[in-house]
Design a protein around this motif. Structure first.
Motif, PDB file in Angstrom:
ATOM      1  N   GLU A  93       0.826  -1.206   0.000  1.00  0.00           N
ATOM      2  CA  GLU A  93       0.000   0.000   0.000  1.00  0.00           C
ATOM      3  C   GLU A  93       0.861   1.259   0.000  1.00  0.00           C
ATOM      4  O   GLU A  93       0.620   2.197  -0.779  1.00  0.00           O
ATOM      5  CB  GLU A  93      -0.913  -0.020   1.222  1.00  0.00           C
ATOM      6  CG  GLU A  93      -1.892   1.141   1.271  1.00  0.00           C
ATOM      7  CD  GLU A  93      -2.821   1.060   2.465  1.00  0.00           C
ATOM      8  OE1 GLU A  93      -3.618   2.001   2.645  1.00  0.00           O
ATOM      9  OE2 GLU A  93      -2.745   0.073   3.207  1.00  0.00           O
ATOM     10  N   THR A 103     -12.500  -1.226   2.477  1.00  0.00           N
ATOM     11  CA  THR A 103     -12.836   0.167   2.176  1.00  0.00           C
ATOM     12  C   THR A 103     -14.232   0.259   1.567  1.00  0.00           C
ATOM     13  O   THR A 103     -14.986   1.200   1.833  1.00  0.00           O
ATOM     14  CB  THR A 103     -11.795   0.767   1.209  1.00  0.00           C
ATOM     15  OG1 THR A 103     -10.506   0.640   1.801  1.00  0.00           O
ATOM     16  CG2 THR A 103     -12.085   2.243   0.939  1.00  0.00           C
ATOM     17  N   ASN A 161      -8.705  -4.068   2.951  1.00  0.00           N
ATOM     18  CA  ASN A 161      -8.925  -3.228   4.134  1.00  0.00           C
ATOM     19  C   ASN A 161     -10.392  -2.863   4.321  1.00  0.00           C
ATOM     20  O   ASN A 161     -10.732  -2.000   5.143  1.00  0.00           O
ATOM     21  CB  ASN A 161      -8.088  -1.950   4.034  1.00  0.00           C
ATOM     22  CG  ASN A 161      -6.607  -2.233   4.172  1.00  0.00           C
ATOM     23  OD1 ASN A 161      -6.202  -3.153   4.861  1.00  0.00           O
ATOM     24  ND2 ASN A 161      -5.786  -1.440   3.493  1.00  0.00           N
ATOM     25  N   ASN A 209      -7.175  -1.708  -0.904  1.00  0.00           N
ATOM     26  CA  ASN A 209      -8.431  -1.125  -0.425  1.00  0.00           C
ATOM     27  C   ASN A 209      -9.504  -2.194  -0.198  1.00  0.00           C
ATOM     28  O   ASN A 209     -10.283  -2.121   0.758  1.00  0.00           O
ATOM     29  CB  ASN A 209      -8.943  -0.080  -1.423  1.00  0.00           C
ATOM     30  CG  ASN A 209      -8.089   1.169  -1.433  1.00  0.00           C
ATOM     31  OD1 ASN A 209      -7.473   1.521  -0.420  1.00  0.00           O
ATOM     32  ND2 ASN A 209      -8.026   1.847  -2.573  1.00  0.00           N
TER      33      ASN A 209
END
Length: 421
Positions: free
Chosen positions: A219, A280, A278, A275
């Motif tokens: 990331e 998102t 995680n 993303n």
């Protein structure tokens, strides 16, 4: 074919018990029978001693017929020229049951008034056979009940003892390193299971740390590369637009520009992966899949026209799903671009929506792809030079996140990807 450890050990114990039963049952029968015969022999010898002590001294020849008349199992018969006692098995006809019955008989030489005679005494063995068989049957019943009880107790006890192990196994099978939850193993009184659980926990913690560090590195690296890549591509664009640039330099700069564009796509996909992992894209809503095709259909038609691909799209069935709109759009775009990039010149693409299914079928390489690796990161066909090997990996990640399923097959020189919602 594999077997459970409990079943395997239980079957071994049961087989061993059956073998012991088969071996010991006849041994038990013959030993019991021999013990009864020994007891019968002692009884016969005792009868002889009682006869010699109590009846023989007063017995006359004239008394023999009367003696035999009133003694059924003890007889005095004419001498058989015996020199010593003999005990043996024989058969006599029994008029009551109208058949021959087995007997144990003692023959002993005696003298009555200096004349040789034979003292015979016998014991009916029918009752002994019945008794022995009854004992054997009782033995078999008890042993059988013992084996059944042992099997049930062993099975139940093993299930209780091995319960923590199967709990550990179940949690390991369900564990995914990219998920937030860690396995929680049961505490047991068995040292080996506790050591196993502790070792697995340590291994999981170590791998989670490594995975987290790798994810953070990916990331951070992707974020840090965005600006220099954009600057680099901007400078290349300026150089390409120079009027006095030679053809050789133009080709070099164009090649560099294509490489930078590839790096930017790779960087973008790595950020997208990060993303997704995680969480998102957590917001979901009810969506119509057909609308996402119509939204970018003109773009894909232009892409397909460059290599003269024939598009056949069937959107007659309206398909509703619940998902994040950004992820659904990325999913469809990646599958569409995959069918275009990895196609052949003048090939074809067939897209159809049916109830709970979305299918992409396209021409391409004349060999099937490796279905075990095709959805892995940076996995590409050996003959493919297009893409960066992340498109289908992102598709798989999105399908897993939404609890959907994607399958691949190769039939009649066509590659087919089917999404099951």
């Amino acid at each position: 074919m594999t077997k459970k450890l409990l079943h395997k050990t239980s079957r071994i114990h049961l087989l061993f018990s059956i073998i012991i039963l088969i071996v010991t049952a006849p041994v038990f029968y013959f030993i019991t029978k021999q013990l009864y015969l020994d007891d019968a022999d002692e009884t016969l010898i005792l009868r002889k001693k009682e006869f010699l002590k109590q009846s023989h001294p007063q017995l006359k020849k004239s008394d023999i017929s009367t003696w035999n008349k009133f003694n059924r199992d003890v007889k005095i018969i004419k001498g058989k020229n015996l020199k010593k006692d003999s005990i043996f098995n024989t058969f006599y006809f029994d008029a009551l049951v109208d058949e021959n019955e087995p007997y144990r008989e003692l023959n002993a030489p005696i003298f009555i008034e200096r004349t040789p005679y034979t003292f015979t005494s016998r014991i009916d063995l029918v009752e002994s056979e019945d008794l022995i068989l009854s004992i054997a049957e009782l033995y078999l019943i008890l042993i059988f009940l013992f084996l059944i009880g042992q099997y049930i107790i062993n099975k139940k006890l093993s299930e209780i003892i091995w319960k923590p192990f199967y709990n550990t196994l179940k949690q390991i099978e369900a564990f995914e390193i990219d998920k937030a939850s860690k396995p929680k193993f049961l505490k047991t009184s068995i040292e080996e299971f506790n050591r196993l659980n502790q070792s697995i926990e340590n291994l999981i913690d170590k791998n989670l740390r490594i995975y987290q560090h790798q994810k953070e590195f990916t990331e951070n690296a992707a974020h840090e590369l965005q600006t220099p890549l954009a600057v680099f591509q901007g400078k290349l664009d300026l150089l390409i637009q120079q009027e006095n640039i030679s053809q050789e330099h133009f080709e070099i700069l164009t090649s560099l520009n294509n490489s930078v564009a590839h790096l930017k796509r790779l960087n973008k996909n790595l950020l997208l992966f990060s993303n997704i992992e995680n969480n998102t894209f957590i917001d979901t809503e009810s969506l119509i899949v057909n609308n996402f095709f119509l939204k970018n259909l003109d773009f894909f038609k232009e892409q397909a026209k460059a290599t003269k691909l024939k598009l056949h799209i069937d959107l007659s069935t309206k398909l509703h799903v619940v998902s994040n709109p950004i992820l659904l759009e990325i999913l469809i775009n990646n599958l569409f671009l995959n069918a275009i990039k990895h196609n052949i010149f003048s090939g074809s693409i067939h897209i159809s929506i049916t109830e709970n299914c979305l299918a992409f079928t396209n021409t391409g390489t004349n060999v099937a792809l490796n279905s075990e690796k095709i959805f892995s990161r940076f996995s590409k066909a050996a003959t493919s030079k297009n893409g960066n090997g992340l498109g289908l990996a992102i598709v798989k990640k999105i399908t897993d996140l939404n609890h959907w399923k994607i399958t691949y097959s190769y039939t009649n020189h066509h590659h087919c990807f089917i999404l099951h919602f």
